[in-house]
Design an enzyme around this catalytic site. Structure first.
Site, PDB file in Angstrom:
ATOM      1  N   HIS A 114      -2.534 -16.765 -23.500  1.00 14.18           N
ATOM      2  CA  HIS A 114      -3.562 -16.145 -24.830  1.00 14.18           C
ATOM      3  C   HIS A 114      -4.711 -16.721 -25.477  1.00 14.18           C
ATOM      4  O   HIS A 114      -3.415 -18.093 -25.607  1.00 14.18           O
ATOM      5  CB  HIS A 114      -2.637 -15.208 -25.237  1.00 14.18           C
ATOM      6  CG  HIS A 114      -3.140 -14.204 -26.128  1.00 14.18           C
ATOM      7  ND1 HIS A 114      -3.843 -14.582 -27.485  1.00 14.18           N
ATOM      8  CD2 HIS A 114      -3.484 -12.893 -26.026  1.00 14.18           C
ATOM      9  CE1 HIS A 114      -4.193 -13.316 -27.748  1.00 14.18           C
ATOM     10  NE2 HIS A 114      -4.718 -12.029 -27.756  1.00 14.18           N
ATOM     11  N   ASP A 187       5.279 -18.770 -26.770  1.00 12.77           N
ATOM     12  CA  ASP A 187       4.456 -18.313 -27.413  1.00 12.77           C
ATOM     13  C   ASP A 187       5.075 -17.014 -27.181  1.00 12.77           C
ATOM     14  O   ASP A 187       5.230 -16.188 -25.789  1.00 12.77           O
ATOM     15  CB  ASP A 187       2.968 -17.468 -26.772  1.00 12.77           C
ATOM     16  CG  ASP A 187       2.361 -16.751 -27.553  1.00 12.77           C
ATOM     17  OD1 ASP A 187       2.667 -15.947 -28.306  1.00 12.77           O
ATOM     18  OD2 ASP A 187       1.500 -16.515 -26.756  1.00 12.77           O
ATOM     19  N   GLN A 190       5.129 -11.369 -26.168  1.00  5.82           N
ATOM     20  CA  GLN A 190       5.574 -10.159 -24.790  1.00  5.82           C
ATOM     21  C   GLN A 190       6.197 -10.123 -23.887  1.00  5.82           C
ATOM     22  O   GLN A 190       7.335  -9.446 -23.862  1.00  5.82           O
ATOM     23  CB  GLN A 190       4.731 -10.666 -23.780  1.00  5.82           C
ATOM     24  CG  GLN A 190       3.315 -10.824 -23.588  1.00  5.82           C
ATOM     25  CD  GLN A 190       2.851  -9.261 -24.358  1.00  5.82           C
ATOM     26  OE1 GLN A 190       3.683  -8.210 -24.312  1.00  5.82           O
ATOM     27  NE2 GLN A 190       1.502  -9.360 -24.900  1.00  5.82           N
ATOM     28  N   LYS A 213       4.519  -5.138 -31.475  1.00  2.44           N
ATOM     29  CA  LYS A 213       3.965  -5.684 -29.928  1.00  2.44           C
ATOM     30  C   LYS A 213       5.738  -5.475 -29.846  1.00  2.44           C
ATOM     31  O   LYS A 213       6.431  -4.751 -28.206  1.00  2.44           O
ATOM     32  CB  LYS A 213       4.020  -7.200 -29.356  1.00  2.44           C
ATOM     33  CG  LYS A 213       2.415  -7.439 -29.203  1.00  2.44           C
ATOM     34  CD  LYS A 213       1.631  -8.593 -28.703  1.00  2.44           C
ATOM     35  CE  LYS A 213       0.847  -8.906 -28.346  1.00  2.44           C
ATOM     36  NZ  LYS A 213      -0.183  -8.377 -28.621  1.00  2.44           N
ATOM     37  N   CYS A 350      -7.545 -11.192 -23.702  1.00  2.00           N
ATOM     38  CA  CYS A 350      -7.546 -12.784 -24.331  1.00  2.00           C
ATOM     39  C   CYS A 350      -7.602 -13.576 -23.366  1.00  2.00           C
ATOM     40  O   CYS A 350      -6.560 -14.703 -24.007  1.00  2.00           O
ATOM     41  CB  CYS A 350      -7.361 -12.189 -26.008  1.00  2.00           C
ATOM     42  SG  CYS A 350      -7.427 -11.626 -26.201  1.00  2.00           S
TER      43      CYS A 350
HETATM   44  N1  PMP Z   1       0.347 -14.756 -27.789  1.00  2.00           N
HETATM   45  C1  PMP Z   1       0.356 -13.264 -26.044  1.00  2.00           C
HETATM   46  C2  PMP Z   1       0.699 -13.880 -25.639  1.00  2.00           C
HETATM   47  C3  PMP Z   1      -0.482 -11.596 -26.802  1.00  2.00           C
HETATM   48  O1  PMP Z   1      -0.250 -11.054 -25.942  1.00  2.00           O
HETATM   49  C4  PMP Z   1      -0.553 -11.605 -28.136  1.00  2.00           C
HETATM   50  C5  PMP Z   1      -1.098 -10.822 -28.328  1.00  2.00           C
HETATM   51  N2  PMP Z   1      -1.725 -10.033 -26.984  1.00  2.00           N
HETATM   52  C6  PMP Z   1      -1.138 -12.726 -29.053  1.00  2.00           C
HETATM   53  C7  PMP Z   1      -0.287 -14.170 -28.252  1.00  2.00           C
HETATM   54  C8  PMP Z   1      -1.606 -12.588 -29.847  1.00  2.00           C
HETATM   55  O2  PMP Z   1      -0.498 -12.099 -31.007  1.00  2.00           O
HETATM   56  P1  PMP Z   1      -1.552 -11.274 -32.564  1.00  2.00           P
HETATM   57  O3  PMP Z   1      -2.628 -10.788 -31.951  1.00  2.00           O
HETATM   58  O4  PMP Z   1      -0.633 -10.619 -32.393  1.00  2.00           O
HETATM   59  O5  PMP Z   1      -0.873 -12.253 -33.312  1.00  2.00           O
END
Ligand code: PMP
Length: 392
Positions: A114, A187, A190, A213, A350
Site C-alpha cells: 500500500h 503492516d 488487513q 478496518k 493505493c
Molecule cells: N496498509 C494496508 C494494507 C491498507 O489496506 C491500508 C488501508 N487501505 C493502509 C495500510 C492504510 O491504512 P489507513 O488509511 O487506515 O492509515
C-alpha cells in the site's frame, strides 16, 4: 462450493440492511455493539484522560488504558509497547521518522505494498527497494533473501495484501530480516480483522494496524513495537502528554508509549476500538478466517466460471478477491454493480506499483467481512452478468 454456515452476525450491522457491502478492505462497517460503545462514551461517560482529578476523568483514563491493553492483547503484545496513532499510516510514518538509522538508509518493501508503506520511507529519506512477487501474487521471500543487504535498516511488508489478499509467511520474513541484522515491520491493516496474530510467534519488530478496518472507528490505530527498540526512538511530535518535565531550557520526555502520544488522544476512538476488539475476539479470529476463506473459495469459483473474468492473487487469499472483466474498465464494473446494490472498490487500491507490475491500471475488488455471506456473492455474480450484457 457453497458455504453452509455463516457466522450469523449480519443483523448486528444496521448500515448494511439491503446492501451487499463488499468493500470491507477499505473500511469495515460497524456492529451495533461498537456504535453503542461510541454513543455511550459521548452521551454518558465522556471526560478527558490522564489529567482530570475528578472521578469521571479517572474512569475514562481507566477505559482508555483498558483499550490499550485490548489493542495489545489482540496481537499478543504488551500495553507498554503499544502506541495509539491515527491509523496504520501514522504508525508507519512514526517508525520511518524515529527509528535510529545505525548508518543504514535502505528499506526493503514489496511490490504489493500500500502507498502508506512506501511513501513514508521515501519522505524520510530512505532508498526504497521492492521485492518482486511470485506468479500468484505472493511476496517472493527467496528474492527478498537475495536482495537484503547490510545497508537495509528494515524490511516492511504487508501481512495481508489489501489488493490481492495474499498472506505473508511473516515468520520466515522475520528470519530473513534478522539474519541480515534488519528489523521487520508488518503492516497488519488487513490482517488483524481476518487472522489471529501473535507478534511474539511471528518474531516481528513492529506491527501496525488501523481501527476502522477492524470494525472500530476511524482516527485510531496502533503501533506495537519491540520494547528495546521503542526506548531508542526519540519523540516525533511534541506537545502535552508526551513529556516528563518541561522548561524553556530543555525538556525531558515520558517513556513509551506516552512519548509518542502528543496531545489529547482520540479518547472515544479508543473506547470504540476496544468494543470492536471485544466483538471480534468473541466471535474468534479463527472462525472469521475460516468463514472468509470459504467465501473467497466460493467467490473465486463463481467468477472463474464467468467468461471474460480475470482473477488476480493467490487462491488462498484472506478475504479479498481482485478481478477484471475483459474490455471493461473497473470503474464501469463498479458503477454497474452499485446500481445492482453491490459495493466493490475499483481502482489501484493505493498500490500503483502493484498495478504497474501486473500491467493494468485498475482492478475491481470484492472484500469480505464477518457479516458477508453467499447472498453477497450471488448478487456480485448477477451484477457481473449485467456488466457483460451492457458491454456486449
Ligand atoms: N496498509 C494496508 C494494507 C491498507 O489496506 C491500508 C488501508 N487501505 C493502509 C495500510 C492504510 O491504512 P489507513 O488509511 O487506515 O492509515
Amino acid at each position: 462450493i457453497r458455504i453452509t454456515s455463516t457466522l450469523n452476525v449480519r443483523a448486528q450491522f444496521p448500515a448494511i440492511e439491503n446492501w451487499h457491502y463488499l468493500d470491507s478492505a477499505a473500511t469495515a462497517q460497524k456492529p451495533q455493539a461498537v456504535i453503542d460503545a461510541i454513543t455511550n462514551a459521548y452521551a454518558r461517560d465522556y471526560a478527558t484522560v490522564h489529567r482530570g482529578v475528578y472521578q469521571r476523568s479517572s474512569e475514562m483514563t481507566g477505559r482508555y488504558e483498558a483499550a490499550r491493553e485490548a489493542a495489545a492483547a489482540l496481537i499478543g503484545g504488551k500495553p507498554a509497547q503499544t502506541v495509539f496513532t491515527r491509523g496504520a499510516t501514522e504508525a508507519i510514518n512514526l517508525v520511518a521518522y524515529t527509528l535510529p538509522r545505525e548508518g543504514r538508509r535502505r528499506v526493503l518493501v514489496s511490490t504489493l505494498e500500500h502507498h502508506s508503506n512506501i511513501v513514508p520511507w521515501q519522505l524520510a529519506g530512505f532508498q526504497v527497494d521492492a521485492v518482486p512477487l511470485t506468479d500468484d501474487g505472493q511476496i517472493d521471500l527467496d528474492a527478498a533473501e537475495d536482495m537484503l543487504t547490510n545497508e537495509h535498516l528494515i524490511v516492511a511488508f504487508a501481512h495481508v495484501s489489501n489488493a490481492l489478499g495474499s498472506i505473508l509467511d511473516a515468520k520466515r520474513a522475520a528470519e530473513i530480516a534478522h539474519a541480515k541484522g534488519a528489523y521487520l515491520l508488518l503492516d497488519g491493516c488487513q490482517a488483524v480483522a481476518r487472522l489471529p496474530v501473535d507478534v511474539a510467534a511471528l518474531g516481528c519488530d513492529f506491527y501496525a494496524y488501523s481501527g476502522h478496518k477492524l470494525y472500530g472507528p476511524t482516527g485510531i490505530g496502533v503501533l506495537w513495537g519491540c520494547p528495546d527498540l521503542m526506548k531508542t526512538m526519540p519523540p516525533w511530535q511534541g506537545g502535552g502528554a508526551m513529556i516528563d518535565r518541561v522548561t524553556f531550557e530543555s525538556t525531558t520526555y515520558a517513556d513509551p508509549p506516552q512519548r509518542f502520544e502528543a496531545g489529547t488522544p482520540h479518547i472515544v476512538g479508543a473506547v470504540g476500538l476496544h468494543a470492536a476488539i471485544d466483538w471480534i475476539t468473541n466471535i474468534g479470529l479463527d472462525a472469521v478466517h475460516a468463514h472468509e476463506a470459504a467465501l473467497v473459495a466460493e467467490c473465486r469459483a463463481a467468477l472463474a466460471g464467468i467468461d471474460g473474468v480475470t482473477l488476480y492473487g493467490p487462491e488462498a487469499s484472506a478475504g479479498i478477491v481482485s478481478f477484471n472483466v475483459d474490455g471493461v474498465h473497473a470503474h464501469d464494473v463498479a458503477t454497474i454493480l452499485d446500481d445492482a446494490g453491490v459495493a466493490v472498490r475499483a481502482g489501484h487500491h493505493c498500490a500503483q506499483p502493484l498495478m504497474d507490475s501486473l500491467g493494468i491500471a485498475a482492478t475491481a475488488r470484492a472484500s469480505f467481512a464477518a457479516h458477508s455471506d453467499s447472498s453477497d456473492i450471488a448478487a456480485l455474480v448477477r451484477g457481473i452478468e449485467q456488466v457483460k450484457r451492457i458491454f456486449t
